[in-house]
Write an enzyme that holds these catalytic residues in place. Structure first.
Site, PDB file in Angstrom:
ATOM      1  CB  CYS A   1      13.034   9.303   8.303  1.00 27.40           C
ATOM      2  SG  CYS A   1      14.169   8.124   7.584  1.00 27.40           S
TER       3      CYS A   1
ATOM      4  CE  LYS B   1      -1.578   2.914   2.611  1.00 26.44           C
ATOM      5  NZ  LYS B   1      -1.497   4.130   1.764  1.00 26.44           N
TER       6      LYS B   1
ATOM      7  CD  GLU C   1       9.616  13.379  11.737  1.00 27.15           C
ATOM      8  OE1 GLU C   1       8.468  12.891  11.892  1.00 27.15           O
ATOM      9  OE2 GLU C   1      10.526  12.772  11.153  1.00 27.15           O
TER      10      GLU C   1
ATOM     11  CD  GLU D   1      -2.579   8.568   1.830  1.00 27.39           C
ATOM     12  OE1 GLU D   1      -1.587   7.809   1.825  1.00 27.39           O
ATOM     13  OE2 GLU D   1      -3.137   8.949   2.879  1.00 27.39           O
TER      14      GLU D   1
HETATM   15  P1  NAD Z   1       2.236   8.957   7.559  1.00 30.65           P
HETATM   16  O1  NAD Z   1       2.383   8.243   8.853  1.00 30.65           O
HETATM   17  O2  NAD Z   1       1.280  10.077   7.450  1.00 30.65           O
HETATM   18  O3  NAD Z   1       1.837   7.908   6.397  1.00 30.65           O
HETATM   19  C1  NAD Z   1       2.481   6.664   6.288  1.00 30.65           C
HETATM   20  C2  NAD Z   1       1.468   5.640   5.765  1.00 30.65           C
HETATM   21  O4  NAD Z   1       0.428   5.486   6.731  1.00 30.65           O
HETATM   22  C3  NAD Z   1       0.819   6.054   4.457  1.00 30.65           C
HETATM   23  O5  NAD Z   1       0.771   4.939   3.598  1.00 30.65           O
HETATM   24  C4  NAD Z   1      -0.558   6.530   4.871  1.00 30.65           C
HETATM   25  O6  NAD Z   1      -1.542   6.244   3.910  1.00 30.65           O
HETATM   26  C5  NAD Z   1      -0.848   5.747   6.133  1.00 30.65           C
HETATM   27  N1  NAD Z   1      -1.658   6.518   7.091  1.00 30.65           N
HETATM   28  C6  NAD Z   1      -1.714   7.870   7.229  1.00 30.65           C
HETATM   29  N2  NAD Z   1      -2.550   8.199   8.226  1.00 30.65           N
HETATM   30  C7  NAD Z   1      -3.028   7.047   8.737  1.00 30.65           C
HETATM   31  C8  NAD Z   1      -3.925   6.730   9.800  1.00 30.65           C
HETATM   32  N3  NAD Z   1      -4.520   7.681  10.530  1.00 30.65           N
HETATM   33  N4  NAD Z   1      -4.174   5.424  10.056  1.00 30.65           N
HETATM   34  C9  NAD Z   1      -3.601   4.451   9.342  1.00 30.65           C
HETATM   35  N5  NAD Z   1      -2.747   4.702   8.304  1.00 30.65           N
HETATM   36  C10 NAD Z   1      -2.460   5.976   8.014  1.00 30.65           C
HETATM   37  O7  NAD Z   1       3.731   9.408   7.140  1.00 30.65           O
HETATM   38  P2  NAD Z   1       4.159  10.344   5.932  1.00 30.65           P
HETATM   39  O8  NAD Z   1       3.773  11.752   6.254  1.00 30.65           O
HETATM   40  O9  NAD Z   1       3.740   9.754   4.654  1.00 30.65           O
HETATM   41  O10 NAD Z   1       5.757  10.200   6.012  1.00 30.65           O
HETATM   42  C11 NAD Z   1       6.563  11.010   6.828  1.00 30.65           C
HETATM   43  C12 NAD Z   1       6.873  10.333   8.145  1.00 30.65           C
HETATM   44  O11 NAD Z   1       7.514   9.086   7.907  1.00 30.65           O
HETATM   45  C13 NAD Z   1       7.858  11.129   8.986  1.00 30.65           C
HETATM   46  O12 NAD Z   1       7.463  11.049  10.328  1.00 30.65           O
HETATM   47  C14 NAD Z   1       9.180  10.417   8.769  1.00 30.65           C
HETATM   48  O13 NAD Z   1      10.132  10.570   9.801  1.00 30.65           O
HETATM   49  C15 NAD Z   1       8.726   8.997   8.669  1.00 30.65           C
HETATM   50  N6  NAD Z   1       9.702   8.185   7.973  1.00 30.65           N
HETATM   51  C16 NAD Z   1      10.461   7.333   8.719  1.00 30.65           C
HETATM   52  C17 NAD Z   1      11.443   6.567   8.115  1.00 30.65           C
HETATM   53  C18 NAD Z   1      12.300   5.643   8.911  1.00 30.65           C
HETATM   54  O14 NAD Z   1      12.983   4.817   8.326  1.00 30.65           O
HETATM   55  N7  NAD Z   1      12.311   5.740  10.225  1.00 30.65           N
HETATM   56  C19 NAD Z   1      11.642   6.676   6.733  1.00 30.65           C
HETATM   57  C20 NAD Z   1      10.838   7.555   5.999  1.00 30.65           C
HETATM   58  C21 NAD Z   1       9.863   8.300   6.636  1.00 30.65           C
END
Ligand code: NAD
Length: 507
Positions: free
Chosen positions: A291, A183, A391, A186
């Site tokens: 990240c 997945k 963050e 989006e």
């Molecule tokens: P996000 O948590 O908003 O989204 C990640 C995934 O979760 C997406 O596929 C999204 O559709 C889904 N999602 C979003 N809201 C949700 C909810 N309420 N319930 C269930 N699923 C949900 O993250 P983002 O904004 O896409 O990415 C940025 C974040 O990811 C930052 O916090 C960054 O630090 C982190 N990140 C971490 C790493 C790592 O390796 N530690 C790597 C890349 C990004």
């Protein structure tokens, strides 16, 4: 979900992949995929229905019956072909990525390349998935291990690395004999879908890789699905913690790589020019949406005098669309992200930090509608300020001060996150002390973004990670397999019978 615009009606739709076929979703819920530099609607992404999610998992479940028995060499050869296809299509992949995510074209190639390294690693799965054998653990008895695939695994990815992070997941899961449901984010699913097309072209059989789209409901369906055995999640801490708890309660194996607040320590003996360049690149590159971005720098002693030069460096960075030559800082991913980052800058001022460089609402000729925030620098940043505690995920660098290395290490160890950290120094003794005492999973020594190559595993720690095993490298082979231990004895006609043995020991 956003309301469809007139542009959106004409935009192509992103497809689901179920059973080897790219299919149009029957959902009524769609979201626009928007170019963050121009607001052009590039595509519409569906929020898959529960029936479509079930169909994707069922197709993966069916494909597992044969895929798990596929010869290891046949699996490896698909990834050999796949890495070649990714190389051949690098420019196209980077262009799609930049259009939907915003990062610069060279950085987009870097995003694809860091994923490509994992694909190359998957091509050597024969060596990685070897079991162990101990000969004669008792008379005529051998013990050996099999690393067997789990079944249907799933991956949930964030917006910031739409090529690299999907490639952290499905190649290693599939190479180890599992089938997969992905997945993507989006917000920018298009480059992920192009990579999926290339994976099928490389020879991944129907049903072995499936893709669904959506948001919260799709993620919850994955967490709850009885036929999904393991989930790899990358994203924010809030969502990752929810996924970990929900899927763990359902008995699944889960790994969640989550949010961060990465600190660097600068000692006064560091090479000044190299250090300032590294700090500016790691804080403002990809508009701070990594990240592993450096978002806090602890200046020790005399290094505190370097602030004006660091600010001058930040001012030289060009803010524009990722497609423009010479751009250093592209747009942040969405209007909402821009509002959030600028809101936090306002909070920083209100909380009493000193705004050394204000990147709010930069003038970007030709891209007036883009979600741009320029490099921003605060000094005097302390815990308790929103810009330190949250963050930011934008091009905002927070500067703090410490009297010596001990104080700086204690400062970092007091922060709950543990994704990455770095020290800049010419002293081997200081660097060694840092690597020993710092409580962060990935450590750079004069390296600002210490993301390990796939010979190792991504090893973020503490609040940045839930689950024991990392997403690639050797650890992920254990994540995607179940170790089975076999203890075997073979009799031949000359074997002397010892009679009935009612003890636990092997004779
Ligand atoms: P996000 O948590 O908003 O989204 C990640 C995934 O979760 C997406 O596929 C999204 O559709 C889904 N999602 C979003 N809201 C949700 C909810 N309420 N319930 C269930 N699923 C949900 O993250 P983002 O904004 O896409 O990415 C940025 C974040 O990811 C930052 O916090 C960054 O630090 C982190 N990140 C971490 C790493 C790592 O390796 N530690 C790597 C890349 C990004």
């Amino acid at each position: 979900m956003n309301a469809p615009t007139s542009q959106a009606v004409l935009a192509p739709t992103v497809k689901l992949l179920i059973g080897g076929k790219f299919v149009e979703s029957k959902t009524t819920q769609w979201r626009d995929v928007v170019n963050p530099a121009t607001q052009e609607v590039l595509a519409r992404v569906p929020f898959a229905t529960p029936e479509e999610i079930d169909a994707a998992v069922a197709s993966a479940q069916e494909a597992f019956k044969t895929w798990k028995k596929t010869a290891i060499g046949a699996r490896a050869r698909i990834f050999l072909k796949y890495q070649q296809l990714i190389r051949e299509n690098m420019a196209e992949l980077a262009a799609i990525l930049t259009a939907e995510q915003g990062k610069t074209l060279p950085d987009a190639e870097g995003d694809v390349f860091r994923g490509l390294e994992v694909v190359e690693h998957a091509a050597s799965i024969g060596n990685l998935q070897l079991g162990e054998l101990a000969n004669n653990v008792a008379g005529g008895v051998d013990t050996y291990t099999l690393l067997q695939p789990l079944g249907v695994c799933a991956g949930i990815t964030p917006f910031n690395f739409p090529a690299m992070i999907p490639l952290w997941m499905f190649p290693m899961a599939i190479a180890t004999g599992n089938t997969f449901v992905l997945k993507p984010s989006e917000q920018d699913p298009m480059v992920t879908m192009r990579l999926v097309e290339l994976a099928l072209e490389a020879g991944i059989p129907p049903g072995v890789l499936n893709v669904i789209h959506g948001g919260e409901a799709a993620v919850n369906a994955i967490c709850d699905h009885k036929d999904i055995k393991a989930i790899s999640f990358v994203g924010s801490t809030k969502v990752g913690t929810h996924v970990y708890n929900r899927a763990s309660l359902n008995g699944k194996r889960v790994q969640c790589m989550m949010g961060a607040k990465n600190h660097a320590i600068v000692l006064p003996d560091a090479n000044k020019e190299q250090t300032l360049n590294a700090l500016a690149g790691a804080a403002f590159g990809a508009a701070g949406q990594r990240c592993m971005a450096l978002s806090v720098v602890v200046l020790v002693g005399e290094a505190q005098k370097w602030i004006p030069e660091l600010v001058e460096k930040a001012k030289t960075l060009k803010v524009s669309a990722g497609t423009e030559k010479g751009t250093d800082v592209g747009p942040v991913v969405s209007c909402a992200a821009k509002d959030r980052v600028q809101g936090l800058i306002e909070r920083g001022i209100a909380d009493g930090a000193t705004l050394e460089l204000d990147g709010r609402n930069p003038n970007v000729p030709g891209y007036e509608k883009g979600n741009f925030v320029g490099p921003t620098v605060f000094s005097g940043v302390k815990p308790g300020m929103a810009i330190y505690d949250q963050e930011i995920f934008g091009p905002v660098l927070c500067l703090s001060a410490a009297a010596d290395i001990d104080e700086a290490i204690e400062f970092i160890n007091s922060n709950p996150n543990g994704n990455g950290t770095a020290i800049f120094t010419q002293s081997g003794a200081a660097a060694r002390k840092f690597q020993e005492e710092i409580d962060v999973g990935q450590v750079g020594i004069n390296v600002p973004i210490p993301v390990p190559v796939p010979l190792f595993s991504f090893s973020g720690s503490r609040a940045s990670k839930l689950g024991d095993l990392g997403p690639y490298g050797k650890q992920v082979v254990l994540f995607y397999t179940q170790t089975k231990t076999v203890t075997a004895r073979w009799f031949d006609d000359s074997t002397i019978s010892h009679g009935v043995n009612t003890t636990i020991s092997l004779k």
